[in-house]
Design a protein around this motif. Structure first.
Motif, PDB file in Angstrom:
ATOM      1  N   ARG A 156       0.799  -1.228   0.000  1.00 53.46           N
ATOM      2  CA  ARG A 156       0.000   0.000   0.000  1.00 53.46           C
ATOM      3  C   ARG A 156       0.835   1.283   0.000  1.00 53.46           C
ATOM      4  NH1 ARG A 156      -2.763  -3.683   2.976  1.00 53.46           N
ATOM      5  NH2 ARG A 156      -1.297  -3.391   4.702  1.00 53.46           N
ATOM      6  N   ALA A 157       2.139   1.183  -0.120  1.00 49.59           N
ATOM      7  CA  ALA A 157       2.997   2.370   0.006  1.00 49.59           C
ATOM      8  C   ALA A 157       2.883   3.286  -1.203  1.00 49.59           C
ATOM      9  CB  ALA A 157       4.447   1.937   0.187  1.00 49.59           C
ATOM     10  N   THR A 158       3.062   4.565  -0.980  1.00 46.90           N
ATOM     11  CA  THR A 158       3.166   5.522  -2.072  1.00 46.90           C
ATOM     12  C   THR A 158       4.607   5.534  -2.575  1.00 46.90           C
ATOM     13  OG1 THR A 158       3.734   7.319  -0.569  1.00 46.90           O
ATOM     14  CG2 THR A 158       1.385   6.952  -1.021  1.00 46.90           C
ATOM     15  N   MET A 159       4.815   6.087  -3.767  1.00 46.44           N
ATOM     16  CA  MET A 159       6.170   6.095  -4.324  1.00 46.44           C
ATOM     17  C   MET A 159       7.124   6.863  -3.420  1.00 46.44           C
ATOM     18  SD  MET A 159       6.470   4.197  -6.948  1.00 46.44           S
ATOM     19  CE  MET A 159       8.069   4.693  -7.593  1.00 46.44           C
ATOM     20  N   THR A 160       6.632   7.896  -2.757  1.00 48.70           N
ATOM     21  CA  THR A 160       7.513   8.709  -1.912  1.00 48.70           C
ATOM     22  C   THR A 160       7.936   7.988  -0.648  1.00 48.70           C
ATOM     23  OG1 THR A 160       5.586   9.746  -0.909  1.00 48.70           O
ATOM     24  CG2 THR A 160       6.608  10.893  -2.763  1.00 48.70           C
ATOM     25  N   SER A 161       7.236   6.937  -0.262  1.00 54.40           N
ATOM     26  CA  SER A 161       7.598   6.222   0.961  1.00 54.40           C
ATOM     27  C   SER A 161       8.380   4.952   0.685  1.00 54.40           C
ATOM     28  CB  SER A 161       6.338   5.877   1.761  1.00 54.40           C
ATOM     29  OG  SER A 161       5.549   4.936   1.051  1.00 54.40           O
ATOM     30  N   LEU A 162       8.614   4.636  -0.570  1.00 54.59           N
ATOM     31  CA  LEU A 162       9.229   3.357  -0.906  1.00 54.59           C
ATOM     32  C   LEU A 162      10.700   3.257  -0.543  1.00 54.59           C
ATOM     33  CD1 LEU A 162       7.501   2.466  -4.261  1.00 54.59           C
ATOM     34  CD2 LEU A 162       7.191   1.361  -2.064  1.00 54.59           C
ATOM     35  N   SER A 163      11.322   4.348  -0.144  1.00 48.20           N
ATOM     36  CA  SER A 163      12.701   4.286   0.315  1.00 48.20           C
ATOM     37  C   SER A 163      12.799   3.837   1.774  1.00 48.20           C
ATOM     38  CB  SER A 163      13.377   5.649   0.174  1.00 48.20           C
ATOM     39  OG  SER A 163      12.717   6.605   0.984  1.00 48.20           O
ATOM     40  N   LEU A 164      11.680   3.678   2.428  1.00 47.67           N
ATOM     41  CA  LEU A 164      11.639   3.313   3.842  1.00 47.67           C
ATOM     42  C   LEU A 164      11.382   1.823   3.989  1.00 47.67           C
ATOM     43  CD1 LEU A 164       9.416   6.273   5.063  1.00 47.67           C
ATOM     44  CD2 LEU A 164      11.913   6.152   5.016  1.00 47.67           C
ATOM     45  N   TRP A 165      12.231   1.130   4.736  1.00 46.94           N
ATOM     46  CA  TRP A 165      12.099  -0.321   4.841  1.00 46.94           C
ATOM     47  C   TRP A 165      10.760  -0.704   5.470  1.00 46.94           C
ATOM     48  CZ3 TRP A 165      11.188  -2.696   9.423  1.00 46.94           C
ATOM     49  CH2 TRP A 165      11.470  -1.965  10.580  1.00 46.94           C
ATOM     50  N   ASN A 166      10.234   0.145   6.350  1.00 43.73           N
ATOM     51  CA  ASN A 166       8.988  -0.226   7.023  1.00 43.73           C
ATOM     52  C   ASN A 166       7.748   0.015   6.161  1.00 43.73           C
ATOM     53  OD1 ASN A 166       8.966   2.540   7.184  1.00 43.73           O
ATOM     54  ND2 ASN A 166       8.914   2.657   9.409  1.00 43.73           N
ATOM     55  N   ALA A 167       7.941   0.445   4.911  1.00 43.66           N
ATOM     56  CA  ALA A 167       6.814   0.539   3.981  1.00 43.66           C
ATOM     57  C   ALA A 167       6.522  -0.811   3.337  1.00 43.66           C
ATOM     58  CB  ALA A 167       7.118   1.564   2.893  1.00 43.66           C
ATOM     59  N   TYR A 168       7.390  -1.793   3.571  1.00 41.02           N
ATOM     60  CA  TYR A 168       7.296  -3.085   2.901  1.00 41.02           C
ATOM     61  C   TYR A 168       6.683  -4.142   3.800  1.00 41.02           C
ATOM     62  CZ  TYR A 168      10.040  -0.877  -0.696  1.00 41.02           C
ATOM     63  OH  TYR A 168      10.455  -0.042  -1.685  1.00 41.02           O
ATOM     64  N   ASP A 169       5.924  -5.036   3.157  1.00 42.18           N
ATOM     65  CA  ASP A 169       5.154  -6.020   3.917  1.00 42.18           C
ATOM     66  C   ASP A 169       5.775  -7.415   3.891  1.00 42.18           C
ATOM     67  OD1 ASP A 169       3.006  -4.074   2.332  1.00 42.18           O
ATOM     68  OD2 ASP A 169       2.542  -4.416   4.459  1.00 42.18           O
ATOM     69  N   TYR A 170       6.457  -7.764   2.815  1.00 40.68           N
ATOM     70  CA  TYR A 170       7.033  -9.097   2.684  1.00 40.68           C
ATOM     71  C   TYR A 170       8.466  -8.965   2.157  1.00 40.68           C
ATOM     72  CZ  TYR A 170       2.107 -10.401   2.808  1.00 40.68           C
ATOM     73  OH  TYR A 170       0.797 -10.540   3.169  1.00 40.68           O
ATOM     74  N   TRP A 171       9.316  -9.874   2.640  1.00 47.05           N
ATOM     75  CA  TRP A 171      10.729  -9.854   2.287  1.00 47.05           C
ATOM     76  C   TRP A 171      11.181 -11.247   1.857  1.00 47.05           C
ATOM     77  CZ3 TRP A 171      13.770  -5.407   2.637  1.00 47.05           C
ATOM     78  CH2 TRP A 171      13.146  -4.309   3.248  1.00 47.05           C
ATOM     79  N   GLY A 172      12.147 -11.258   0.924  1.00 43.10           N
ATOM     80  CA  GLY A 172      12.781 -12.512   0.553  1.00 43.10           C
ATOM     81  C   GLY A 172      13.895 -12.868   1.520  1.00 43.10           C
ATOM     82  N   GLN A 173      14.584 -13.959   1.228  1.00 43.22           N
ATOM     83  CA  GLN A 173      15.639 -14.439   2.117  1.00 43.22           C
ATOM     84  C   GLN A 173      16.992 -13.819   1.795  1.00 43.22           C
ATOM     85  OE1 GLN A 173      14.808 -15.984  -0.620  1.00 43.22           O
ATOM     86  NE2 GLN A 173      16.784 -16.494  -1.520  1.00 43.22           N
ATOM     87  N   GLY A 174      17.084 -13.144   0.654  1.00 42.29           N
ATOM     88  CA  GLY A 174      18.302 -12.450   0.279  1.00 42.29           C
ATOM     89  C   GLY A 174      19.227 -13.283  -0.588  1.00 42.29           C
ATOM     90  N   THR A 175      20.056 -12.594  -1.358  1.00 39.19           N
ATOM     91  CA  THR A 175      21.083 -13.238  -2.172  1.00 39.19           C
ATOM     92  C   THR A 175      22.372 -12.439  -2.021  1.00 39.19           C
ATOM     93  OG1 THR A 175      21.621 -14.087  -4.383  1.00 39.19           O
ATOM     94  CG2 THR A 175      20.463 -11.999  -4.298  1.00 39.19           C
ATOM     95  N   GLN A 176      23.482 -13.162  -1.835  1.00 38.07           N
ATOM     96  CA  GLN A 176      24.754 -12.505  -1.550  1.00 38.07           C
ATOM     97  C   GLN A 176      25.402 -11.978  -2.833  1.00 38.07           C
ATOM     98  OE1 GLN A 176      26.556 -12.054   1.542  1.00 38.07           O
ATOM     99  NE2 GLN A 176      27.808 -10.754   0.199  1.00 38.07           N
ATOM    100  N   VAL A 177      25.811 -10.726  -2.783  1.00 37.00           N
ATOM    101  CA  VAL A 177      26.592 -10.119  -3.860  1.00 37.00           C
ATOM    102  C   VAL A 177      27.936  -9.697  -3.278  1.00 37.00           C
ATOM    103  CG1 VAL A 177      26.786  -8.151  -5.423  1.00 37.00           C
ATOM    104  CG2 VAL A 177      24.597  -9.339  -5.167  1.00 37.00           C
ATOM    105  N   THR A 178      29.004 -10.184  -3.860  1.00 35.30           N
ATOM    106  CA  THR A 178      30.348  -9.834  -3.399  1.00 35.30           C
ATOM    107  C   THR A 178      31.135  -9.259  -4.575  1.00 35.30           C
ATOM    108  OG1 THR A 178      30.307 -11.629  -1.774  1.00 35.30           O
ATOM    109  CG2 THR A 178      32.449 -10.661  -2.297  1.00 35.30           C
ATOM    110  N   VAL A 179      31.648  -8.058  -4.383  1.00 33.54           N
ATOM    111  CA  VAL A 179      32.415  -7.387  -5.420  1.00 33.54           C
ATOM    112  C   VAL A 179      33.853  -7.260  -4.942  1.00 33.54           C
ATOM    113  CG1 VAL A 179      32.591  -5.363  -6.908  1.00 33.54           C
ATOM    114  CG2 VAL A 179      30.349  -6.099  -6.061  1.00 33.54           C
ATOM    115  N   SER A 180      34.755  -7.886  -5.659  1.00 33.23           N
ATOM    116  CA  SER A 180      36.165  -7.848  -5.279  1.00 33.23           C
ATOM    117  C   SER A 180      36.876  -6.688  -5.967  1.00 33.23           C
ATOM    118  CB  SER A 180      36.845  -9.164  -5.631  1.00 33.23           C
ATOM    119  OG  SER A 180      36.818  -9.352  -7.038  1.00 33.23           O
ATOM    120  N   SER A 181      37.870  -6.167  -5.290  1.00 27.52           N
ATOM    121  CA  SER A 181      38.608  -5.017  -5.842  1.00 27.52           C
ATOM    122  C   SER A 181      39.783  -5.471  -6.687  1.00 27.52           C
ATOM    123  CB  SER A 181      39.102  -4.131  -4.701  1.00 27.52           C
ATOM    124  OG  SER A 181      39.912  -4.885  -3.830  1.00 27.52           O
TER     125      SER A 181
END
Length: 126
Positions: free
Chosen positions: A101-126
């Protein structure tokens, strides 16, 4: 209830590219805005990008503008994050999330979100 599964993470050298995917369950996926939030070790989850339910509106953090592109395919219940010109500081676990139900202006806030995935690791080497 919406379930999210991220994929596409991995190890890449600085300057390289990765494409993350987030597959969602549920017939109402096309009704929801989506976002991506990386979380680096010892840091809070931070906003990088979001997309409206239609895909016509997108929103990026300054740190990724011009490098990352968010898109979605509602027919496949999937949102994508194309990451180019990766930097070591992009290293994190990347989570996708659904905002019902979030507006576009609130989408930068983590608490505007209702469901989350488990995540995927991204590693960038120098």
């Amino acid at each position: 209830q919406v379930q999210l599964v991220e994929s596409g993470g991995g190890l890449v050298q600085a300057g390289g590219s990765l494409r993350l995917s987030c597959a969602a369950s549920g017939r109402t996926f096309a009704s929801y805005a989506m976002g991506w939030f990386p979380q680096a070790p010892g840091k809070e989850r931070e906003f990088v990008t979001a997309i409206s339910w239609s895909g016509y509106s997108t929103y990026y953090a300054d740190s990724v503008k011009g490098r990352f592109t968010i898109s979605r395919d509602n027919a496949k219940n999937t949102v994508y994050l194309q990451m180019n010109s990766l930097k070591p500081e992009d290293t994190a676990v990347y989570y996708c999330a659904v905002a019902k139900r979030a507006t576009m202006t609130s989408l930068s806030l983590w608490n505007a979100y209702d469901y989350w995935g488990q995540g995927t690791q991204v590693t960038v080497s120098s």
